[in-house]
Design an enzyme around this catalytic site. Structure first.
Site, mmCIF file in Angstrom:
data_model
loop_
_atom_site.group_PDB
_atom_site.id
_atom_site.type_symbol
_atom_site.label_atom_id
_atom_site.label_comp_id
_atom_site.label_asym_id
_atom_site.label_seq_id
_atom_site.Cartn_x
_atom_site.Cartn_y
_atom_site.Cartn_z
ATOM 1 C CG HIS A 273 -1.987 -0.982 1.133
ATOM 2 N ND1 HIS A 273 -2.663 -1.370 2.199
ATOM 3 C CD2 HIS A 273 -2.657 -1.338 0.203
ATOM 4 C CE1 HIS A 273 -3.705 -2.169 1.848
ATOM 5 N NE2 HIS A 273 -3.682 -2.002 0.578
ATOM 6 C CE LYS A 275 -2.056 4.353 -2.253
ATOM 7 N NZ LYS A 275 -2.030 2.965 -1.730
ATOM 8 C CG HIS A 501 -7.708 6.683 -1.393
ATOM 9 N ND1 HIS A 501 -6.623 6.670 -1.515
ATOM 10 C CD2 HIS A 501 -8.471 5.510 -1.761
ATOM 11 C CE1 HIS A 501 -6.243 5.335 -1.700
ATOM 12 N NE2 HIS A 501 -7.460 4.484 -1.889
ATOM 13 C CE LYS A 503 -6.096 4.553 2.889
ATOM 14 N NZ LYS A 503 -6.253 5.072 1.440
HETATM 15 C C1 GM7 Z 1 -5.005 1.217 -1.625
HETATM 16 C C2 GM7 Z 1 -5.615 -0.874 -1.537
HETATM 17 C C3 GM7 Z 1 -6.396 -2.128 -1.069
HETATM 18 C C4 GM7 Z 1 -7.404 -1.806 -0.299
HETATM 19 C C5 GM7 Z 1 -7.446 -0.209 0.281
HETATM 20 C C6 GM7 Z 1 -6.883 0.679 -0.202
HETATM 21 C C7 GM7 Z 1 -7.121 1.978 0.423
HETATM 22 C C8 GM7 Z 1 -5.903 0.205 -1.339
HETATM 23 N N1 GM7 Z 1 -6.066 -3.252 -1.580
HETATM 24 O O1 GM7 Z 1 -8.297 2.388 0.605
HETATM 25 O O2 GM7 Z 1 -6.249 2.769 0.413
HETATM 26 O O3 GM7 Z 1 -3.865 1.486 -1.730
HETATM 27 O O4 GM7 Z 1 -5.577 2.469 -2.478
#
Ligand code: GM7
Length: 615
Positions: A273, A275, A501, A503
């Site tokens: 995940h 980024k 999106h 967090k």
């Molecule tokens: C993402 C990936 C995933 C589940 C949730 C998310 C999120 C992501 N397999 O909401 O961030 O990296 O975007």
């Protein structure tokens, strides 16, 4: 099993009754810029993948048109083989400008499984604006694809002045920025950045870059680099395996300057995940830690955030190993995090970072990297790392028990049969740590997650729910959790129409005007992301890669951060922290339901006149 839940009557087949680590449904990225097709192969759990479809039917579609429960899941499988044709709703005519090619689609994929939250819609794919130079993807096993949840002609253009023409007027106190949102009043985009702004020469003369992320549209990504930097080397760090990896390789083929680095994911249901951008310039080096995938939908009408480092200058040649460290040990921790990949492709970057001066950094790095950790290694990653930082570098406040903890996220994992299993036990213990106080007060815990109504009335409408992959299978096992939920859209002003999106996690004063700390991260509310204790608390197990930055007042010579109330327009001088949603959080009413992505919403149309029918 059939049960009456808050969500209505649902037939759940036995395959859903497994343990909490069932892989959720996952929608996947395009194989190339023309989009890949659904995969016929199924995930280990044999759970069908939902296909979220914005049906063109009138809103008062007869209920008989909606399949539910296990039938729906069978239908979902069937529809992958024979997807419904999409027609755009008449209400959209003329509103949207981007024309998709006819084989536009968005794909389902296999998944390596994952804990619930691990997988999401790599769903909101869109086509690049220009025809891609990439060759056509190999014809998939399935000839037809389900339509994009955004449909054809979805995207509207950014206004002429959307992008910064000069060094943007940014508040550099916190270096915390939101993404620009298309379609909002200008004031809500002041001080916000689009990916094209970030990669523009205004921030540095790019030599090479690394893009760590989960979901990629490579052709789109390449287009975001300014023409003069477009052929510079880019390394992609991803977690895709098997078919998904093959599609990424395929997508990358037309771009010889783009190379791939597959992060090892040895624990089941883990995902990459993280980024992050590493940007190496003629002038130095910069790091961005963010929440957006490298796909257009993630930079369009969602609330996303980032921390952008200062420009780190090169150290004088021959500087000692220890040089260029920040008071927050950011350099050590970033090198540690990168080292955890044990990837030869990152070796040059690790060396390059060693040669730069990161001493201006005021944030703490909090990463997760998959593994089972014991002893002092338990505090290196995930929530135990957050706990350690809060213990070491924050301070008790008077009336601590009335300082709420707020968690805000875009997906939710399986947290067990009751709150004691993980949330109220180990995770809350971390979030409520404030210095070395031995008091263990039980402050309010507010969880912010969009309700169905938030999604329905958002800028994107129901398709925003494709990035909020909380599944009915997970939700129905933890109805207890929903009593913590607060609306994303607390009022009806500007920014809150863009679904999160982002967090964020924070601790606020009882009146919500001060912050004891603030965290932006890729980590959703899940054990896979944050880690879970095992073996009588002697070991912590982390499934996924995650990355975020923690703001502690002590690193800014403050006692607390003032909250910048109504931070829009963002001012370049405010010392207040721009919390990206309304405080205090508004509790769900008795009628509110959390957004669950794989059940239908057909009672009321969204902002585009559509309903949501996962098939
Ligand atoms: C993402 C990936 C995933 C589940 C949730 C998310 C999120 C992501 N397999 O909401 O961030 O990296 O975007």
């Amino acid at each position: 099993m059939s049960q009456d839940s808050q969500h209505g009557k649902w037939s759940i087949s036995s395959s859903d009754d497994d343990d909490e680590d069932l892989p959720p449904s996952q929608l996947r990225p395009p194989a190339d810029s023309n989009h890949s097709s659904p995969q016929a192969d199924s995930p280990p759990s044999s759970k069908p993948e939902p296909v979220a479809v914005v049906k063109p039917e009138p809103v008062n579609a007869p209920p008989s048109s909606l399949a539910i429960g296990s039938e729906a899941r069978q239908a979902a499988q069937a529809s992958q083989l024979n997807p419904m044709k999409y027609e755009s709703s008449p209400s959209l005519a003329g509103k949207r400008k981007k024309e998709a090619t006819d084989d536009a689609g968005w794909a389902l994929s296999d998944s390596d499984g994952d804990d619930d939250v691990g997988e999401k819609g790599k769903s909101l794919r869109e086509l690049p604006r220009k025809p891609s130079p990439s060759p056509k993807a190999k014809k998939p096993k399935v000839e037809e694809r389900p339509p994009s949840p955004h449909g054809r002609l979805y995207y509207i253009d950014e206004p002429q002045d959307f992008f910064e023409a000069s060094v943007p007027c940014l508040n550099d106190t916190y270096r915390f920025y939101l993404n620009k949102v298309t379609g909002l009043d200008r004031q809500y985009n002041t001080g916000a950045l689009h990916i094209r702004d970030i990669l523009s020469p205004l921030f540095g003369t790019l030599k090479e870059s690394v893009q760590f992320n989960y979901c990629f549209d490579i052709a789109w990504m390449v287009q975001q680099y300014p023409p003069e930097f477009r052929d510079r080397p880019v390394l992609i760090v991803h977690g895709d395996k098997r078919e998904a990896k093959a599609r990424l390789v395929q997508q990358t083929q037309p771009f010889p300057n783009v190379r791939l680095c597959q992060a090892k994911l040895d624990i089941a249901f883990g995902t990459h995940h993280t980024k992050m951008m590493l940007l190496w310039y003629e002038e130095g080096f910069r790091v961005l830690i963010l929440t957006s995938n490298l796909i257009r939908a993630d930079w369009y009408q969602k609330t996303q955030g980032m921390w952008m480092s200062p420009l780190f200058p090169p150290l004088p040649e021959g500087s000692p190993e220890s040089a260029g460290e920040s008071p927050t040990f950011f350099k050590r921790d970033l090198l540690d995090y990168l080292g955890s990949y044990r990837a030869p492709e990152l070796a040059d970057w690790i060396q390059r970072i060693r040669e730069h001066d990161l001493s201006e950094t005021r944030v703490y790095l909090i990463g997760s990297t998959p593994g089972r950790y014991t002893g002092s290694d338990m505090e290196r990653w995930g929530h135990l790392r957050l706990r350690k930082l809060l213990y070491d570098h924050s301070h008790p406040v008077p009336k601590e028990e009335s300082w709420p903890v707020i968690g805000q996220f875009s997906s939710i994992g399986s947290m067990g049969l009751d709150k004691t299993k993980w949330l109220a036990g180990e995770f809350q213990r971390t979030l409520t740590t404030l210095g070395k106080s031995s008091l263990r007060p039980d402050p309010p815990v507010h969880l912010v997650y969009p309700s169905v109504e938030d999604v329905r009335t958002s800028l994107e409408g129901y398709p925003a729910g494709g990035s909020l992959p909380y599944s009915i299978q997970t939700a129905q096992k933890q109805l207890w959790l929903h009593s913590y939920f607060h609306r994303w859209k607390a009022d009806s002003t500007g920014r809150s129409h863009a679904m999160p999106h982002i967090k964020t996690y924070m601790r606020t004063s009882p009146d919500f005007t001060q912050l004891a700390w603030f965290l932006i991260t890729s980590a959703n509310l899940s054990k896979a992301a944050w880690g879970a204790l095992e073996k009588n608390n002697t070991q912590v197990m982390v499934r996924s890669y995650e990355l975020g930055v923690l703001y502690l007042p002590s690193a800014f010579d403050m006692k607390t951060f003032p909250v910048h109330r109504n931070p829009f327009p963002v001012s370049s001088s405010s010392s207040g922290f721009p919390v990206p949603f309304d405080l205090p959080p508004t509790h769900y009413s008795s009628k509110d339901q959390p957004w669950i992505w794989n059940i239908p919403y057909s009672q009321a149309p969204d902002t585009h006149g559509n309903i949501w029918v996962p098939s």
